[in-house]
Design a protein around this motif. Structure first.
Motif, PDB file in Angstrom:
ATOM      1  N   TYR B  36      -3.857 -58.493 -19.149  1.00  0.00           N
ATOM      2  CA  TYR B  36      -5.191 -58.947 -19.506  1.00  0.00           C
ATOM      3  C   TYR B  36      -5.381 -60.381 -19.015  1.00  0.00           C
ATOM      4  N   GLN B  37      -6.642 -60.732 -18.776  1.00  0.00           N
ATOM      5  CA  GLN B  37      -7.029 -62.077 -18.357  1.00  0.00           C
ATOM      6  C   GLN B  37      -7.986 -62.626 -19.402  1.00  0.00           C
ATOM      7  N   GLN B  38      -7.828 -63.896 -19.752  1.00  0.00           N
ATOM      8  CA  GLN B  38      -8.747 -64.482 -20.713  1.00  0.00           C
ATOM      9  C   GLN B  38      -9.191 -65.874 -20.273  1.00  0.00           C
ATOM     10  N   PHE B  39     -10.525 -66.036 -20.221  1.00  0.00           N
ATOM     11  CA  PHE B  39     -11.123 -67.338 -19.962  1.00  0.00           C
ATOM     12  C   PHE B  39     -11.401 -68.033 -21.297  1.00  0.00           C
ATOM     13  N   PRO B  40     -11.495 -69.354 -21.310  1.00  0.00           N
ATOM     14  CA  PRO B  40     -11.748 -70.075 -22.567  1.00  0.00           C
ATOM     15  C   PRO B  40     -12.993 -69.572 -23.279  1.00  0.00           C
ATOM     16  N   SER B  41     -12.879 -69.399 -24.578  1.00  0.00           N
ATOM     17  CA  SER B  41     -13.982 -68.986 -25.455  1.00  0.00           C
ATOM     18  C   SER B  41     -14.558 -67.621 -25.099  1.00  0.00           C
ATOM     19  N   GLN B  42     -13.765 -66.783 -24.464  1.00  0.00           N
ATOM     20  CA  GLN B  42     -14.175 -65.412 -24.184  1.00  0.00           C
ATOM     21  C   GLN B  42     -13.085 -64.458 -24.651  1.00  0.00           C
ATOM     22  N   GLY B  43     -13.432 -63.191 -24.833  1.00  0.00           N
ATOM     23  CA  GLY B  43     -12.432 -62.194 -25.148  1.00  0.00           C
ATOM     24  C   GLY B  43     -11.605 -61.843 -23.927  1.00  0.00           C
ATOM     25  N   PRO B  44     -10.385 -61.361 -24.118  1.00  0.00           N
ATOM     26  CA  PRO B  44      -9.567 -60.930 -22.985  1.00  0.00           C
ATOM     27  C   PRO B  44     -10.238 -59.800 -22.198  1.00  0.00           C
ATOM     28  N   ARG B  45      -9.883 -59.729 -20.932  1.00  0.00           N
ATOM     29  CA  ARG B  45     -10.440 -58.680 -20.073  1.00  0.00           C
ATOM     30  C   ARG B  45      -9.291 -57.907 -19.452  1.00  0.00           C
ATOM     31  N   PHE B  46      -9.332 -56.595 -19.540  1.00  0.00           N
ATOM     32  CA  PHE B  46      -8.314 -55.723 -18.955  1.00  0.00           C
ATOM     33  C   PHE B  46      -8.312 -55.909 -17.438  1.00  0.00           C
ATOM     34  N   ILE B  47      -7.111 -56.123 -16.859  1.00  0.00           N
ATOM     35  CA  ILE B  47      -6.992 -56.269 -15.410  1.00  0.00           C
ATOM     36  C   ILE B  47      -6.407 -55.022 -14.780  1.00  0.00           C
ATOM     37  N   ILE B  48      -5.224 -54.609 -15.253  1.00  0.00           N
ATOM     38  CA  ILE B  48      -4.507 -53.550 -14.563  1.00  0.00           C
ATOM     39  C   ILE B  48      -3.456 -52.971 -15.493  1.00  0.00           C
ATOM     40  N   GLN B  49      -3.101 -51.729 -15.232  1.00  0.00           N
ATOM     41  CA  GLN B  49      -2.077 -51.046 -16.030  1.00  0.00           C
ATOM     42  C   GLN B  49      -1.242 -50.171 -15.122  1.00  0.00           C
ATOM     43  N   GLY B  50       0.060 -50.066 -15.446  1.00  0.00           N
ATOM     44  CA  GLY B  50       0.918 -49.223 -14.634  1.00  0.00           C
ATOM     45  C   GLY B  50       2.107 -48.710 -15.423  1.00  0.00           C
ATOM     46  N   TYR B  51       2.753 -47.705 -14.857  1.00  0.00           N
ATOM     47  CA  TYR B  51       3.960 -47.146 -15.479  1.00  0.00           C
ATOM     48  C   TYR B  51       5.192 -47.414 -14.615  1.00  0.00           C
ATOM     49  N   LYS B  52       5.072 -47.179 -13.310  1.00  0.00           N
ATOM     50  CA  LYS B  52       6.197 -47.459 -12.424  1.00  0.00           C
ATOM     51  C   LYS B  52       5.670 -47.701 -11.009  1.00  0.00           C
ATOM     52  N   THR B  53       6.507 -48.187 -10.155  1.00  0.00           N
ATOM     53  CA  THR B  53       6.257 -48.532  -8.745  1.00  0.00           C
ATOM     54  C   THR B  53       5.115 -49.536  -8.612  1.00  0.00           C
ATOM     55  N   LYS B  54       4.059 -49.153  -7.892  1.00  0.00           N
ATOM     56  CA  LYS B  54       3.014 -50.127  -7.591  1.00  0.00           C
ATOM     57  C   LYS B  54       1.651 -49.552  -7.918  1.00  0.00           C
TER      58      LYS B  54
END
Lengths: 113, 110
Positions: B36-54
């Motif tokens: 997740y990514q979070q900017f000041p005074s904002q809620g986190p934002r989902f970036i990416i998810q993975g299980y294995k490899t790339k």
């Protein structure tokens, strides 16, 4: 799609008072989670609601309670406010089975004086 | 829930590639890795998810070695707007709540 909305954006209360924060989830989402974020810290999980029931709870006292309505919106209630309750309160919604991909609202900034 | 460890802060310059590594030695078989990514005074934002490899999307790439005990978030050609806190989380998507650590504070300089 408005995404996750929260109200109010800011709130100032005094010690001992009670507060209610509100959250509307992203359209189509059925699960709502609440988090408390103190300055400089990561969000801390408070609890999660699914099908109008509290499904999981973090390490927060009973002063923190919540509710989920049939339209999936949710409320967070905090009783007997303490100075340490001052924080950003975040609501996040997700789909059942995809709990790791949550959509967060902008938060409610609560200040307890 | 597996505990994660990531650097407290990183600095970079615009146009560079940034790699943030997260270690999760106790990851379980059913666990996924989420950033997740979070900017000041904002809620986190989902970036990416993975299980294995790339895994790659329009924002980032996530590299996961075969033993899955660590993962690396790669941000190509960062800009000033990538200055934020980045959180690595590990868990089972069917049952788990999100457990955030303190994250990695990325500062991008011109």
């Amino acid at each position: 799609d408005a995404g996750v909305t929260q109200s109010p954006t800011h709130l100032i209360k005094t010690r001992g008072q009670q507060v209610t924060l509100r959250c509307s989830p992203k359209s189509g989402h059925d699960t709502v989670s609440w988090y408390q974020q103190a300055l400089g810290q990561g969000p801390q999980f408070i609890f999660q609601y699914y099908e109008e029931e509290e499904r999981q709870r973090g390490n927060f006292p009973d002063r923190f309670s919540g509710h989920q309505f049939p339209n999936y919106s949710s409320e967070l209630n905090v009783n007997a406010l303490l100075l340490g309750d001052s924080a950003l309160y975040l609501c996040a919604s997700s789909l059942e089975g995809r709990l790791l991909e949550q959509f967060f609202g902008p938060g409610t900034r609560l200040t307890v004086l | 829930l597996a505990k994660t460890t990531q650097p407290i802060s990183m600095d970079s310059y615009e146009g560079q590639e940034v790699n943030i590594t997260c270690s999760h030695n106790n990851i379980a078989t059913n666990d996924y890795i989420t950033w997740y990514q979070q900017f000041p005074s904002q809620g986190p934002r989902f970036i990416i998810q993975g299980y294995k490899t790339k895994v790659t999307n329009e924002v980032a790439s996530l590299f996961i070695p075969a033993d899955r005990k660590s993962s690396t978030l790669s941000l190509p050609r960062v800009s000033l707007s990538d200055t934020a806190v980045y959180y690595c989380l590990v868990g089972d998507g069917n049952t788990d709540k999100l457990i955030f650590g303190t994250g990695t504070r990325l500062q991008v300089f011109p």
